[in-house]
Design an enzyme around this catalytic site. Structure first.
Site, mmCIF file in Angstrom:
data_model
loop_
_atom_site.group_PDB
_atom_site.id
_atom_site.type_symbol
_atom_site.label_atom_id
_atom_site.label_comp_id
_atom_site.label_asym_id
_atom_site.label_seq_id
_atom_site.Cartn_x
_atom_site.Cartn_y
_atom_site.Cartn_z
ATOM 1 N N CYS A 131 0.845 -1.194 0.000
ATOM 2 C CA CYS A 131 0.000 0.000 0.000
ATOM 3 C C CYS A 131 0.891 1.258 0.000
ATOM 4 O O CYS A 131 1.733 1.419 -0.873
ATOM 5 C CB CYS A 131 -0.954 -0.052 1.187
ATOM 6 S SG CYS A 131 -2.202 1.247 1.246
ATOM 7 N N ASP A 134 -8.451 -3.640 -7.561
ATOM 8 C CA ASP A 134 -8.052 -2.633 -6.572
ATOM 9 C C ASP A 134 -8.533 -1.257 -7.039
ATOM 10 O O ASP A 134 -8.061 -0.744 -8.054
ATOM 11 C CB ASP A 134 -6.524 -2.641 -6.443
ATOM 12 C CG ASP A 134 -6.015 -1.742 -5.328
ATOM 13 O OD1 ASP A 134 -6.739 -0.815 -4.918
ATOM 14 O OD2 ASP A 134 -4.878 -1.969 -4.881
ATOM 15 N N HIS A 148 -7.569 -4.637 -3.118
ATOM 16 C CA HIS A 148 -6.479 -4.005 -2.390
ATOM 17 C C HIS A 148 -6.253 -4.749 -1.075
ATOM 18 O O HIS A 148 -7.176 -5.321 -0.501
ATOM 19 C CB HIS A 148 -6.837 -2.546 -2.101
ATOM 20 C CG HIS A 148 -5.711 -1.722 -1.573
ATOM 21 N ND1 HIS A 148 -4.642 -1.356 -2.344
ATOM 22 C CD2 HIS A 148 -5.497 -1.190 -0.339
ATOM 23 C CE1 HIS A 148 -3.806 -0.630 -1.618
ATOM 24 N NE2 HIS A 148 -4.306 -0.526 -0.389
#
Length: 245
Positions: A126, A184, A215
Site C-alpha cells: 500500500c 483494486d 487491495h
C-alpha cells in the site's frame, strides 16, 4: 528458521527519532536486510507477521514507523474508520522529503548493524509499496518488492501531493517486482499502465504481476485476505530476493 521478533531501535532522523522494529534470524551470521514499509496503519500485527515470515527466509527485516513525527513510538492505528482516516491524513501531511530522509537514515544505520552483510533491499504494501519504490531510488537498494503501491500513478504522495517518483525511475539501479490486484480501486488499469510505460521508458529491470484480487489482499485480517494468493506471492518474492542478492 527461528527468528528474533522483539528487537527495536530508535534511529535519529532529520525529523526526529524513528522507532524501527527488527526481525532477524537467531542463527549467528550476516544477512541481507530488507527495509519493510507498512501500510498507513504503521506496525500492526499483520505487518509484524508478514515481516516475521520474510525474516524466517533468512533476512534481516527492519520496519520503520512511517509516521514517527506525528505519533508516539509504538503506536499502531486501528483497521477502522478512525484509523483509516488518520492514516490517510498523515500520508498526505508528511512531506516526501521526510519519507526519503527516513530511508536514508535506515540505510546508513544498516551499514553499521553487526548482523548485516551490507546488501539491502526494500519491500512494502500500500503506502509502503510506494515507499519501497522510492527507496529504490537510492543506489544501495539492490531489490525492491512493491505490493499494490498507492499514489504512484497520480503522483500525489506527501504534503502538496506532487511527488516525483514517476519522473525519477531512471535513478533505479536495482531490480523491482510489482504485484497488483486487478480489482483494486486505488490503482486502476490506466494507472497501472502509466507506471509500466514509465518503467519501460526508463529501462528499469522489473517484474510485473497482476491477479484477480482487491487491495490489501496480503493482510491476514479482514475480508480481502486471500491465503492462496498470499502463498503464491510469497513464492514470487522469495525467488526474486534470492535472484537479486
Amino acid at each position: 528458521m527461528i527468528i528474533y521478533s522483539n528487537e527495536t531501535e530508535d534511529l535519529n532522523t532529520p525529523t526526529g527519532l524513528m522507532r524501527c522494529h527488527i526481525f532477524r534470524p537467531v542463527k549467528e551470521g550476516k544477512y541481507a536486510a530488507i527495509i519493510f514499509y507498512s501500510e498507513i496503519y504503521q506496525v500492526t500485527q499483520p505487518i509484524r507477521r508478514l515481516a516475521s515470515y520474510i525474516a524466517g527466509q533468512g533476512y534481516i527485516v527492519i520496519v520503520p514507523e512511517v509516521y514517527h513525527e506525528y505519533e508516539n513510538p509504538g503506536v499502531a492505528l486501528e483497521y477502522d474508520k478512525e484509523g483509516t482516516d488518520r492514516g490517510n491524513y498523515l500520508k498526505f501531511e508528511k512531506p516526501v522529503s521526510a519519507y526519503d530522509s527516513d530511508t536514508k537514515s535506515v540505510i546508513e544505520w544498516l551499514k553499521t548493524y553487526p548482523y548485516s552483510n551490507s546488501k539491502i533491499g526494500s519491500m512494502g504494501v500500500c503506502l509502503g509499496g510506494h515507499l519501497a519504490l522510492r527507496a529504490a531510488l537510492n543506489p544501495e537498494i539492490s531489490a525492491a518488492v512493491c505490493f499494490y503501491a498507492t499514489n504512484v500513478h497520480d503522483a500525489t504522495l506527501g504534503k502538496g501531493q506532487r511527488d516525483d517518483t514517476l519522473k525519477r525511475f531512471k535513478d533505479i539501479k536495482g531490480k523491482v517486482i510489482f504485484t497488483w490486484g486487478k480489482q483494486d480501486p486505488h490503482i486502476p488499469f490506466a494507472g497501472r499502465q502509466l507506471i509500466r510505460e514509465a518503467l519501460e521508458k526508463a529501462e528499469v529491470q522489473y517484474e510485473w504481476h497482476e491477479f484477480n484480487a482487491q487491495h490489501a489482499f496480503l493482510r491476514d485480517e479482514g475480508p480481502r485476505y486471500d491465503p492462496a494468493l498470499f502463498q503464491t506471492c510469497m513464492g514470487l518474492v522469495i525467488r526474486f530476493l534470492m535472484d537479486s542478492f
